[in-house]
Design a protein around this motif. Sequence first.
Motif, PDB file in Angstrom:
ATOM      1  N   VAL A  49       0.835  -1.204   0.000  1.00 50.49           N
ATOM      2  CA  VAL A  49       0.000   0.000   0.000  1.00 50.49           C
ATOM      3  C   VAL A  49       0.871   1.257   0.000  1.00 50.49           C
ATOM      4  O   VAL A  49       0.567   2.232  -0.703  1.00 50.49           O
ATOM      5  N   VAL A  50       1.949   1.257   0.767  1.00 50.65           N
ATOM      6  CA  VAL A  50       2.852   2.412   0.793  1.00 50.65           C
ATOM      7  C   VAL A  50       3.422   2.660  -0.603  1.00 50.65           C
ATOM      8  O   VAL A  50       3.422   3.798  -1.101  1.00 50.65           O
ATOM      9  N   VAL A  51       3.908   1.598  -1.250  1.00 49.10           N
ATOM     10  CA  VAL A  51       4.471   1.751  -2.591  1.00 49.10           C
ATOM     11  C   VAL A  51       3.394   2.214  -3.573  1.00 49.10           C
ATOM     12  O   VAL A  51       3.638   3.060  -4.437  1.00 49.10           O
ATOM     13  N   TYR A  52       2.198   1.658  -3.436  1.00 52.65           N
ATOM     14  CA  TYR A  52       1.084   2.053  -4.314  1.00 52.65           C
ATOM     15  C   TYR A  52       0.786   3.543  -4.177  1.00 52.65           C
ATOM     16  O   TYR A  52       0.633   4.260  -5.175  1.00 52.65           O
ATOM     17  N   VAL A  53       0.687   4.042  -2.942  1.00 56.68           N
ATOM     18  CA  VAL A  53       0.365   5.455  -2.722  1.00 56.68           C
ATOM     19  C   VAL A  53       1.483   6.356  -3.242  1.00 56.68           C
ATOM     20  O   VAL A  53       1.218   7.424  -3.821  1.00 56.68           O
ATOM     21  N   LEU A  54       2.732   5.947  -3.077  1.00 57.35           N
ATOM     22  CA  LEU A  54       3.849   6.730  -3.624  1.00 57.35           C
ATOM     23  C   LEU A  54       3.752   6.806  -5.145  1.00 57.35           C
ATOM     24  O   LEU A  54       4.030   7.856  -5.742  1.00 57.35           O
ATOM     25  N   CYS A  55       3.352   5.707  -5.780  1.00 56.76           N
ATOM     26  CA  CYS A  55       3.192   5.697  -7.238  1.00 56.76           C
ATOM     27  C   CYS A  55       2.043   6.610  -7.671  1.00 56.76           C
ATOM     28  O   CYS A  55       2.152   7.330  -8.672  1.00 56.76           O
ATOM     29  N   VAL A  56       0.941   6.586  -6.932  1.00 58.74           N
ATOM     30  CA  VAL A  56      -0.190   7.454  -7.258  1.00 58.74           C
ATOM     31  C   VAL A  56       0.214   8.927  -7.131  1.00 58.74           C
ATOM     32  O   VAL A  56      -0.122   9.753  -7.992  1.00 58.74           O
TER      33      VAL A  56
END
Length: 376
Positions: free
Chosen positions: A300-307
């Motif tokens: 989730v952390v990586v996903y939010v950074l990508c968003v």
Amino acid sequence: MDKAKDFGQDLSPALLKNLIAIGCAMLVKETVNLNKLKNHMSHLLGNPQTQTDSHYRRLTRFFDNPLAQRKLWKWLLVWILGYIKRWDGRSMSLYLTLDATCWQLGKQPIQLLVLSLVYRQVSLPLFWVDLAKKGHSSQQQRKRLLQQAMKLYPLKGFCLLGDREYEGKAWFAFLTENGLNFIIRLPKDAYKAAISRGGKAYSGLLKRALRGRCGSQWFELDGHRYQFVARAHQDGAQSADPLVLLVSNLKWPKQVIVERYRIRWTTECLFKHLKSNGFHIEELGVQHYAKIRLLVVIVVVVYVLCVAEGFRQFHRIRPKKRELGKFEPRESVFRKGYSAVSNQVSTIEHFIDWLMKQLAKPLKIPIRIFFFSVQH
């Protein structure tokens, strides 16, 4: 690693280094499977002489670490929520979605019940729990999830969107009494008698909807007033599921309620990115509950950074078509950001240097991003 002290001041250097290495490996390999991630660790850590089996043991020790299992997931969750709160509030949506994604890990069922914030047509996970079972969540499980989420994020006044399995008298009352608005789809004939007591016959409202018009009526349920809205499915009356039946505690016009409910589909895009279009989370090989919880929060952390990076790169996304007040991009915000972030993963040192600079920048979404045509 000294550059990352502000980011992870409560973490030991070894734990923080392994955390960032795992996140970088996920970006490059597009998977959460430790057996596949180990093959890229030598390049990331700059020690090509080390055997891949040693890197695999390094990964397993990280997830076996009691401190990581007990505290790291909490720290990451609090950090990511704080990061989202700093985003440009001018374009912040006040919509939440509640949905679950399920798969089987050997004989163990995994069901992630996910509460997400919809931000400019992108779902961002705020809180989730693994129900570790088949079938729908209970009202009590949903209440507990909302209660925990409300301690971490200001949800009062938000509008919750949910599919048919997220209905129930006690559930509706709980949302209303806690200051949450909602638009939830109903199964056919649910609360039929109560709706008919509102004045118009339930069957008449459905017939009106099947003729292409929107039917609505206020009704009472256990001391609370709700609005029932019936509308034909966008695929027409000949579809397998011809009606969309909604219940809400909002006083919005019925057409607005139908339009806002469509925002719920952003969660389907989230699950697609987590499962088949980004991290292939179904490939995780760990089975212990605490390890699954830690791995999911890293994803989730990586996903939010990508968003976040996708929003910064939004001006580079080409439009598919332009209509009056609507912009449809050729590429999702997440995939655009994923490409930008993964291109920075050459070594851990380079990635940390880039990440610290990005986190220091305010994330301001240009007002000209107006493709979210259903935002209230």
